[in-house]
Design an enzyme around this catalytic site. Structure first.
Site, PDB file in Angstrom:
ATOM      1  N   GLY A  98      12.313  -6.395   3.401  1.00 36.64           N
ATOM      2  CA  GLY A  98      12.436  -5.192   2.587  1.00 36.64           C
ATOM      3  C   GLY A  98      11.055  -4.680   2.242  1.00 36.64           C
TER       4      GLY A  98
ATOM      5  N   GLN B 151       4.846  -0.252  -2.855  1.00 40.53           N
ATOM      6  CA  GLN B 151       4.051  -1.341  -2.262  1.00 40.53           C
ATOM      7  C   GLN B 151       3.030  -0.826  -1.254  1.00 40.53           C
ATOM      8  OE1 GLN B 151       7.785  -3.760  -1.283  1.00 40.53           O
ATOM      9  NE2 GLN B 151       6.288  -5.358  -1.681  1.00 40.53           N
TER      10      GLN B 151
ATOM     11  N   CYS C 110       7.701 -12.017  -2.131  1.00 40.34           N
ATOM     12  CA  CYS C 110       7.358 -10.589  -2.157  1.00 40.34           C
ATOM     13  C   CYS C 110       6.060 -10.388  -1.399  1.00 40.34           C
ATOM     14  CB  CYS C 110       7.212 -10.107  -3.600  1.00 40.34           C
ATOM     15  SG  CYS C 110       6.825  -8.344  -3.721  1.00 40.34           S
ATOM     16  N   LEU C 111       6.029  -9.361  -0.559  1.00 34.34           N
ATOM     17  CA  LEU C 111       4.812  -9.085   0.218  1.00 34.34           C
ATOM     18  C   LEU C 111       3.652  -8.710  -0.702  1.00 34.34           C
ATOM     19  CD1 LEU C 111       6.482  -7.144   3.160  1.00 34.34           C
ATOM     20  CD2 LEU C 111       5.574  -9.479   3.194  1.00 34.34           C
TER      21      LEU C 111
ATOM     22  N   HIS D 299      15.833  -6.366  -5.563  1.00 29.28           N
ATOM     23  CA  HIS D 299      14.390  -6.616  -5.558  1.00 29.28           C
ATOM     24  C   HIS D 299      13.627  -5.311  -5.281  1.00 29.28           C
ATOM     25  CE1 HIS D 299      10.819  -9.227  -4.188  1.00 29.28           C
ATOM     26  NE2 HIS D 299      10.508  -8.031  -3.705  1.00 29.28           N
ATOM     27  N   GLU D 300      14.125  -4.501  -4.324  1.00 29.95           N
ATOM     28  CA  GLU D 300      13.448  -3.232  -3.997  1.00 29.95           C
ATOM     29  C   GLU D 300      13.651  -2.201  -5.110  1.00 29.95           C
ATOM     30  OE1 GLU D 300      11.498  -3.745  -1.815  1.00 29.95           O
ATOM     31  OE2 GLU D 300      12.435  -5.349  -0.661  1.00 29.95           O
TER      32      GLU D 300
ATOM     33  N   HIS E  74      11.082  -2.689  -7.665  1.00 29.78           N
ATOM     34  CA  HIS E  74       9.765  -2.124  -7.318  1.00 29.78           C
ATOM     35  C   HIS E  74       9.677  -0.650  -7.735  1.00 29.78           C
ATOM     36  CE1 HIS E  74       7.567  -5.238  -5.180  1.00 29.78           C
ATOM     37  NE2 HIS E  74       8.574  -5.488  -4.366  1.00 29.78           N
TER      38      HIS E  74
HETATM   39  O1  GNR Z   1      10.383 -10.229   2.725  1.00 30.04           O
HETATM   40  C1  GNR Z   1      10.933 -10.381   1.621  1.00 30.04           C
HETATM   41  N1  GNR Z   1      11.812 -11.410   1.447  1.00 30.04           N
HETATM   42  C2  GNR Z   1      12.619 -11.543   0.326  1.00 30.04           C
HETATM   43  C3  GNR Z   1      13.279 -12.756   0.148  1.00 30.04           C
HETATM   44  C4  GNR Z   1      14.112 -12.942  -0.926  1.00 30.04           C
HETATM   45  C5  GNR Z   1      14.308 -11.921  -1.834  1.00 30.04           C
HETATM   46  C6  GNR Z   1      13.650 -10.718  -1.679  1.00 30.04           C
HETATM   47  C7  GNR Z   1      12.809 -10.526  -0.603  1.00 30.04           C
HETATM   48  S1  GNR Z   1      12.013  -8.991  -0.381  1.00 30.04           S
HETATM   49  C8  GNR Z   1      10.588  -9.489   0.493  1.00 30.04           C
HETATM   50  C9  GNR Z   1       9.775  -8.287   0.937  1.00 30.04           C
HETATM   51  C10 GNR Z   1       9.299  -7.517  -0.278  1.00 30.04           C
HETATM   52  O2  GNR Z   1       8.353  -7.841  -0.954  1.00 30.04           O
HETATM   53  N2  GNR Z   1       9.989  -6.465  -0.618  1.00 30.04           N
HETATM   54  O3  GNR Z   1       9.647  -5.754  -1.718  1.00 30.04           O
HETATM   55 NI    NI Z   2       8.705  -7.164  -3.048  1.00 30.16          NI
END
Ligand code: GNR
Ligand code: NI
Length: 172
Positions: A46, A51, A94-95, A136-137, A140
């Site tokens: 995601g 980001q 999270c990246l 999660h997104e 953000h």
């Molecule tokens: O790559 C991602 N893996 C992930 C694993 C578990 C829960 C959420 C994520 S999102 C993350 C990529 C990211 O930072 N998206 O904002």
């Molecule tokens: Ni993230």
């Protein structure tokens, strides 16, 4: 398509509330495609526009496994319509918080409305990993990181590790 640089915490741009888009037009489709390329290269499942330093309510997701056909989701102005009472726990990463992982509790199932890449209104019901990644997104877009769901002790441990690994990179 182009790969975009990914911001890393504690960058203040990750804390901003992102702005709705007026419509999904060609430049916005281009942004979505650049975000997908950036996400696949990372690799991640995601990516939200904040980001990559763009304060817009835009996100992309693809939870297909390696070797499976790509299944990209492109969303603008996503809105949660419903969340289940039941929760689920996933280990998240999270990246923008590289190489740090922790369990986060969120609603197990959700219903969502969004604009797709053709500016069409769509609704989607999700559970499992997809429900977690969407939430999660969405976080953000509100300036919230998964570490904000942890105790301050765990969050500060991760932030200290991040600043250490960054300093060792700069020193190298
Ligand atoms: O790559 C991602 N893996 C992930 C694993 C578990 C829960 C959420 C994520 S999102 C993350 C990529 C990211 O930072 N998206 O904002
Ligand atoms: Ni993230």
């Amino acid at each position: 398509m182009a790969r975009l640089p990914i911001l890393v915490a504690p960058d203040p741009r990750l804390k901003l509330k992102a702005q709705p888009v007026e419509k999904v037009d060609a430049p916005l489709r281009r942004l979505m495609d650049d975000m997908l390329e950036t996400m696949y290269a990372a690799p991640g499942i995601g990516l939200a526009a904040p980001q990559v330093g763009v304060s817009k309510r835009v996100l992309v997701i693809d939870i297909a496994k390696e070797g499976e056909a790509k299944a990209p989701l492109r969303m603008a102005n996503p809105e949660l319509l419903w969340v289940s009472d039941e929760d689920a726990v996933y280990e998240e990463g999270c990246l923008s918080v590289p190489e740090q992982y922790a369990d986060v509790t969120r609603p197990a199932r959700i219903r969502l409305r969004f604009l797709d890449h053709e500016n069409e209104i769509r609704e989607l019901e999700a559970d499992g990993l997809l429900a977690t990644v969407i939430q999660h997104e969405l976080d953000h877009l509100e300036g919230i990181l998964f570490i904000d769901h942890l105790s301050s002790l765990k969050r500060n441990m991760i932030l200290r590790k991040l600043s250490k690994s960054r300093k060792s990179l700069v020193g190298a």
